[in-house]
Design a protein around this motif. Structure first.
Motif, mmCIF file in Angstrom:
data_model
loop_
_atom_site.group_PDB
_atom_site.id
_atom_site.type_symbol
_atom_site.label_atom_id
_atom_site.label_comp_id
_atom_site.label_asym_id
_atom_site.label_seq_id
_atom_site.Cartn_x
_atom_site.Cartn_y
_atom_site.Cartn_z
ATOM 1 N N THR A 83 0.579 -1.423 -0.101
ATOM 2 C CA THR A 83 0.664 0.136 -0.099
ATOM 3 C C THR A 83 1.202 1.404 0.168
ATOM 4 O OG1 THR A 83 -0.089 -0.302 2.151
ATOM 5 C CG2 THR A 83 -2.119 -1.354 1.086
ATOM 6 N N ALA A 84 2.549 1.304 0.299
ATOM 7 C CA ALA A 84 3.093 2.441 -0.222
ATOM 8 C C ALA A 84 2.949 3.167 -0.967
ATOM 9 C CB ALA A 84 4.688 1.830 0.879
ATOM 10 N N LEU A 85 3.021 1.567 -2.469
ATOM 11 C CA LEU A 85 2.858 1.927 -3.119
ATOM 12 C C LEU A 85 1.741 3.507 -4.113
ATOM 13 C CD1 LEU A 85 3.825 -0.952 -5.551
ATOM 14 C CD2 LEU A 85 5.046 1.373 -4.630
ATOM 15 N N ALA A 86 0.665 3.524 -2.681
ATOM 16 C CA ALA A 86 -0.728 3.983 -2.895
ATOM 17 C C ALA A 86 -0.384 5.425 -2.486
ATOM 18 C CB ALA A 86 -1.880 3.870 -2.212
ATOM 19 N N ASP A 87 1.275 5.859 -2.085
ATOM 20 C CA ASP A 87 1.469 7.516 -0.903
ATOM 21 C C ASP A 87 1.804 7.855 -2.745
ATOM 22 O OD1 ASP A 87 -0.001 6.074 0.973
ATOM 23 O OD2 ASP A 87 2.017 5.410 1.736
ATOM 24 N N LEU A 88 0.534 8.066 -3.537
ATOM 25 C CA LEU A 88 1.334 9.179 -4.590
ATOM 26 C C LEU A 88 0.551 9.489 -5.114
ATOM 27 C CD1 LEU A 88 2.727 6.795 -7.391
ATOM 28 C CD2 LEU A 88 4.377 7.952 -5.602
ATOM 29 N N SER A 89 0.564 11.015 -5.805
ATOM 30 C CA SER A 89 -0.281 11.912 -5.762
ATOM 31 C C SER A 89 -1.243 11.244 -6.710
ATOM 32 C CB SER A 89 -0.652 13.636 -6.583
ATOM 33 O OG SER A 89 0.827 13.523 -5.808
#
Length: 566
Positions: free
Chosen positions: A194-200
């Protein structure tokens, strides 16, 4: 018959495996369980222009164990294999015959915890320790300079010695963050996927003019609407023609449009911005180009009276979505994580929370925060599991247990755990709000010509569904909390259903307990699993059906402390 486990203090002497202080024995089979932890890293090999130590080379023994494999050239993914003890797969292993895992894993811990309170963060809380690789010989010194690990896949699995790799159980499947060299140790910090979801989430205007926005808008986020957004404020990018952007890509429709409460009349939808510009509109009319997320509105007078707002059925790229689960899945898809979403959980979540809802963002937000906002609005959670797949769900009453934890059979110790104050000791009333007005305007500021229904809607951010309450709780617990949820629902029916669900779940006096269990027991569990718990103290003497809400695992420990709730 419920499963059970026991602890055997016999060493593994004579079983053909390494000695350990004690082993776990399955009551059902009587066989010793000798776990090995294996770690598979998939960094990108290539220089970063810095020289640090000797170049990393594959061990000769590893090359012998992997016939036909050679070192990969720079600029490619290179798998690195480690274990907590040296481990060689069988010659007939179905995945990787005679693969050698170097015995360098010194420590790694992971814990996943479901949120118990609807007011908590809705992302499954993941705590991940440092993956520690023994490096007293200096053989791993060059890893930071030779292998890029940030955002690259990292997998930790648990396997019973002698099993085929296909039977290895995932413990963690996520991404690397950074190498952390230490004294005799090469550390690696990791995050779940879910760290990959920390994008704009929202693309930005380029400022080149037209629908790309004027120069002053360069870098400004475009609006994003998912599901049905009411009274979403719009900004005009072409004042001469009255052109506005509703959403950064295709939408389903613009149901209505207002200027300070004055309603405009819909003319039609056009396939392109050029066709929309050429459309013949008179004052007080609007038209759309849904394919590009645009709307055109001609002022009723010489100019607009105030902020233009619209009711928008939003994102429809690949089909319109309107339930919480569908919107969460669409957001993750936009973030590039669509393939990681477990589709079954989306379907089941949409089945028990089927109402239409909507969310609008006009300022930048990350994909992860947007998903959390959607799931929090319906008291649900999201996050990845041991396999790296992203799931959606909500806390439910404990179901029929299929595993029994009692003293002497899989349960070593029990201590009480603390519940969040927002749901303890019991909730006396649950209120759910619905149909958000995204641009609140005071009654005095709205146009005099607007009807009463429009004025009443515009002056309040949310409507309120009839609350669900238990009148017996307050006399017993005078300080009992009240739950209030700002849902994304568009109608009162689903909001009332959500209030009833929350009240039924939290009106009872609940408890949480920390349970020490052997690793073999923890290995058989998953978050949300219903189990039967008995213990002579802490209100558990008669037994209780509970759910697993926190599940830890530590490479260096064969005891796990799980948290249960019920």
């Amino acid at each position: 018959m419920l499963d059970a486990y026991s602890l055997d203090t016999q060493p593994l002497d004579g079983l053909g495996v390494d000695m350990v202080p004690w082993v776990l024995t399955s009551v059902g089979t009587g066989r010793a369980i000798d776990y090995v932890y294996i770690a598979e890293l998939y960094p990108w090999q290539g220089t970063n222009g810095v020289t640090y130590g000797a170049p990393l080379v594959l061990d000769a023994g590893m090359l012998d164990a992997l016939p036909g494999q050679e070192e990969q050239p720079p600029g490619s993914t290179v798998p690195l294999y480690f274990a907590d003890r040296g481990y060689l797969t069988a010659p007939i292993d179905s995945i990787a015959p005679r693969r050698l895992y170097e015995g360098r894993v010194e420590g790694f811990s992971v814990e996943r915890r479901l949120p118990l309170s609807p007011t908590d963060s809705r992302r499954v809380a993941g705590t991940f320790g440092l993956l520690r690789l023994r490096n007293d010989d200096g053989m791993l010194d060059s890893l930071p300079d030779s292998f890029a690990i940030q955002g690259r896949r990292v997998v930790v699995k648990r396997i019973v010695r002698g099993q085929d790799l296909s039977e290895a159980v995932p413990v963690f499947d996520g991404v690397g963050v950074a190498w952390e060299p230490g004294d005799g140790v090469m550390g690696l910090t990791v995050r779940d996927r879910t760290a990959l979801a920390d994008l704009s989430l929202l693309p930005t205007y380029g400022g080149t003019g037209g629908k790309d926005g004027p120069a002053a808008w360069s870098g400004k986020p475009m609006p994003g609407v998912f599901g049905i957004g009411r009274w979403v404020p719009l900004e005009c990018y072409d004042t001469a023609l009255g052109l506005f952007r509703c959403h950064f890509r295709r939408i389903k429709s613009v149901l209505a449009l207002w200027d300070k409460g004055g309603a405009y009349t819909f003319v039609g939808d056009y396939p392109t911005e050029a066709a929309l510009k050429a459309a013949s509109l008179t004052g007080g009319q609007y038209a759309t180009c849904c394919a590009e997320g645009l709307v055109r509105a001609v002022p009723a007078g010489l100019s607009y009276a105030g902020t233009i707002t619209a009711d928008i059925e939003g994102d429809a790229e690949g089909g319109y979505v309107e339930t919480h689960a569908e919107i969460a899945a669409r957001l993750l898809e936009i973030g590039g994580l669509g393939d990681l979403v477990a589709g079954g959980t989306v379907t089941s979540h949409a089945a028990y929370l089927p109402g239409a809802c909507g969310f609008a963002w006009t300022s930048q937000v990350t994909v992860g925060d947007a998903v959390s906002a959607v799931m929090q609005s319906c008291a649900s959670w999201w996050g990845d599991d041991r396999t790296g797949m992203i799931r959606l769900g909500r806390l439910e009453e404990p179901g029929v247990p299929d595993l029994e934890l009692v003293p002497g059979s899989g349960l070593l110790d029990v201590t009480p755990s603390t519940l969040p104050a927002s749901i303890s000791p019991a909730v006396w009333r649950s209120t759910v709000q619905y149909r958000r007005c995204n641009s609140v305007i005071s009654r005095d500021a709205i146009l005099f010509s607007a009807d009463e229904a429009t004025k009443a809607f515009a002056e309040r951010e949310y409507r309120e569904a009839p609350p669900a309450a238990n009148s017996l709780i307050l006399p017993r617990y005078p300080t009992a909390p009240e739950l209030r949820i700002n849902s994304g629902f568009d109608n009162p029916g689903p909001a009332s259903d959500l209030a009833s669900y929350l009240q039924a779940l939290y009106a009872r006096s609940r408890g949480a307990w920390a349970c020490e269990v052997p690793l073999a027991v923890a290995a058989s569990l998953w978050l949300g699993r219903s189990i039967w718990l008995e213990w002579p103290r802490h209100g558990l003497a008669q037994g209780r059906s509970v759910r697993v809400v926190a599940l830890p695992e530590d490479v260096g420990d064969r005891i796990a402390t799980i948290i249960v709730w019920g």
